[in-house]
Design an enzyme around this catalytic site. Structure first.
Site, short mmCIF file in Angstrom:
data_model
loop_
_atom_site.label_atom_id
_atom_site.label_comp_id
_atom_site.label_asym_id
_atom_site.label_seq_id
_atom_site.Cartn_x
_atom_site.Cartn_y
_atom_site.Cartn_z
N TYR A 34 0.83 -1.19 0.00
CA TYR A 34 0.00 0.00 0.00
C TYR A 34 0.87 1.25 0.00
O TYR A 34 2.09 1.18 0.21
CB TYR A 34 -0.95 0.01 1.21
CG TYR A 34 -0.29 0.30 2.54
CD1 TYR A 34 0.54 -0.62 3.15
CD2 TYR A 34 -0.50 1.52 3.18
CE1 TYR A 34 1.15 -0.34 4.38
CE2 TYR A 34 0.10 1.81 4.40
CZ TYR A 34 0.93 0.86 4.99
OH TYR A 34 1.53 1.14 6.19
N ARG A 53 8.22 4.07 -4.70
CA ARG A 53 8.28 3.09 -3.61
C ARG A 53 7.25 1.98 -3.83
O ARG A 53 7.51 0.81 -3.56
CB ARG A 53 8.05 3.77 -2.26
CG ARG A 53 8.20 2.80 -1.09
CD ARG A 53 8.16 3.49 0.25
NE ARG A 53 6.88 4.14 0.49
CZ ARG A 53 6.62 4.93 1.53
NH1 ARG A 53 7.58 5.16 2.43
NH2 ARG A 53 5.43 5.48 1.68
N ARG A 101 -7.70 -20.46 -1.41
CA ARG A 101 -6.66 -20.27 -0.40
C ARG A 101 -5.57 -21.32 -0.46
O ARG A 101 -5.80 -22.50 -0.25
CB ARG A 101 -7.30 -20.27 1.00
CG ARG A 101 -6.30 -19.91 2.09
CD ARG A 101 -6.94 -19.83 3.46
NE ARG A 101 -5.99 -19.35 4.44
CZ ARG A 101 -5.08 -20.12 5.04
NH1 ARG A 101 -5.02 -21.40 4.76
NH2 ARG A 101 -4.23 -19.60 5.91
N HIS A 103 -1.04 -20.97 0.32
CA HIS A 103 -0.04 -19.95 0.63
C HIS A 103 0.79 -19.53 -0.59
O HIS A 103 1.00 -18.35 -0.82
CB HIS A 103 0.90 -20.44 1.74
CG HIS A 103 0.22 -20.57 3.07
ND1 HIS A 103 -0.79 -21.48 3.30
CD2 HIS A 103 0.41 -19.91 4.23
CE1 HIS A 103 -1.19 -21.37 4.55
NE2 HIS A 103 -0.48 -20.42 5.15
N LYS A 150 6.59 -2.03 1.97
CA LYS A 150 5.40 -1.42 2.59
C LYS A 150 4.20 -2.35 2.40
O LYS A 150 3.38 -2.14 1.50
CB LYS A 150 5.15 -0.03 2.00
CG LYS A 150 4.22 0.82 2.86
CD LYS A 150 4.29 2.27 2.43
CE LYS A 150 3.21 3.11 3.08
NZ LYS A 150 3.26 3.14 4.54
N GLU A 183 12.05 2.60 14.37
CA GLU A 183 11.20 3.65 13.81
C GLU A 183 9.90 3.68 14.60
O GLU A 183 9.71 2.90 15.52
CB GLU A 183 10.92 3.39 12.33
CG GLU A 183 10.20 2.08 12.08
CD GLU A 183 9.96 1.78 10.61
OE1 GLU A 183 9.85 2.70 9.79
OE2 GLU A 183 9.84 0.57 10.30
N1 PMP Z 1 7.60 3.91 9.08
C1 PMP Z 1 6.44 3.24 9.05
C2 PMP Z 1 6.36 1.91 9.73
C3 PMP Z 1 5.32 3.79 8.39
O1 PMP Z 1 4.16 3.12 8.35
C4 PMP Z 1 5.42 5.08 7.79
C5 PMP Z 1 4.22 5.70 7.13
N2 PMP Z 1 4.06 5.23 5.83
C6 PMP Z 1 6.66 5.73 7.85
C7 PMP Z 1 7.73 5.13 8.50
C8 PMP Z 1 6.84 7.09 7.21
O2 PMP Z 1 6.87 6.95 5.81
P1 PMP Z 1 6.36 8.13 4.86
O3 PMP Z 1 7.20 9.31 5.18
O4 PMP Z 1 6.59 7.60 3.49
O5 PMP Z 1 4.92 8.35 5.18
#
Ligand code: PMP
Length: 286
Positions: A34, A53, A101, A103, A150, A183
């Site tokens: 996403y 990305r 379904r 995997h 992501k 993070e």
């Molecule tokens: N880390 C995580 C785990 C996130 O979900 C996000 C938000 N997308 C970010 C960092 C920040 O990324 P961005 O600046 O692309 O929104």
């Protein structure tokens, strides 16, 4: 705040009627990626970087892009316009598609599922949050080993964010096995350390390469701020001059309290607030 219409696999449908199949692999396995982009004055911020990305996430999971770059951009603009969003967010999700379904990947491959919606956001509320600063709660990083992709498999983030909420904080910071902050639950984490050096963790499979992080790095590069991609511990953050988070929706948001410890010195910090303004001046909008 409810979107008027959602794009689902080639059609614009009413929000209440938008559906994906019960055997969608996004639903069953989190086999989906996403993107989230901010919308300001009807324009999508840093769209090129978000789409780049998205391509990297799709390639990493070997999901075929559901639309070519130009048709996709057209649909994104349509979704923003049809929902009359001036300030808000755009959400886009691509799953591997619908299949019985099992995997391993469907063979032969099925068409990916593409869902896009947009909704307004209260910018005054976000600005007010930045002006007072937020508190952060730390939690062990229990997520999988490819956080650079992501994906919608966000259970670690969900549990982390909930633990933050229950601790009265508005963001979680994940901490690795060595005691270093990776993070935030949906943000990248930064500090201005005791020596005045701006620090954030280097890119690796441990964190999402934030688009806001990337844009902010170009702002920092053009400034006189001392900067290092060096991770920091929770203790270092609590003793820092400043701390802040970055994300597409929150831009740069100062952090004033970490695990109940209030940062010393005037908060929110001047560096963070200055970078927030510089980021908003720098960010691309289309
Ligand atoms: N880390 C995580 C785990 C996130 O979900 C996000 C938000 N997308 C970010 C960092 C920040 O990324 P961005 O600046 O692309 O929104």
């Amino acid at each position: 705040m409810i979107p008027r219409c959602v794009y689902v696999n080639g059609r614009y449908v009413h929000y209440g009627a938008a559906r994906v199949h019960v055997e969608d692999r996004g639903f069953q396995f989190g086999d989906a990626v996403y993107e989230v982009c901010a919308i300001r004055a009807g324009r999508l911020l840093d769209l090129d970087a978000h789409l780049a990305r998205l391509d990297r996430s799709l390639a990493a999971l070997r999901i075929a892009p559901p639309l070519g770059p130009q048709p996709l951009r057209h649909v994104l603009r349509e979704v923003v316009q049809r929902n009359l969003v001036r300030d808000g967010l755009l959400y886009l999700q691509v799953s591997r598609g619908v299949a019985e379904r099992e995997h391993a990947f469907p063979d032969p491959a099925v068409s990916p599922t593409l869902v896009i919606f947009a909704r307004p956001m209260n910018m005054e509320h976000l600005d007010a949050r930045a002006a007072t600063g937020i508190s952060v709660h730390t939690s062990p990083d229990i997520r999988w080993a490819r956080r650079d992709i992501k994906t919608t498999g966000l259970l670690g983030n969900v549990l982390g964010k909930q633990s933050a909420r229950e601790a009265g904080a508005s963001e979680v910071w994940f901490v690795d096995g060595q005691g270093y902050v990776t993070e935030g639950g949906s943000t990248n984490a930064w500090i201005v350390d005791r020596r005045g050096v701006l620090r954030t963790r280097e890119l690796s499979q441990d964190i999402l390469p934030g688009i806001t992080r990337e844009t902010l790095l170009s702002v920092i590069h053009d400034s006189s701020l001392e900067f290092a991609e060096v991770p920091f511990t929770v203790r270092e953050a609590q003793e820092a001059q400043e701390a802040f988070n970055t994300s597409a929706l929150s831009f740069v948001t100062p952090v004033t309290t970490i695990d109940g410890v209030r940062l010393k010195g005037p908060q929110p910090g001047l560096v963070a607030m200055g970078l927030r303004q510089s980021y908003l001046n720098r960010v691309d909008s289309v």
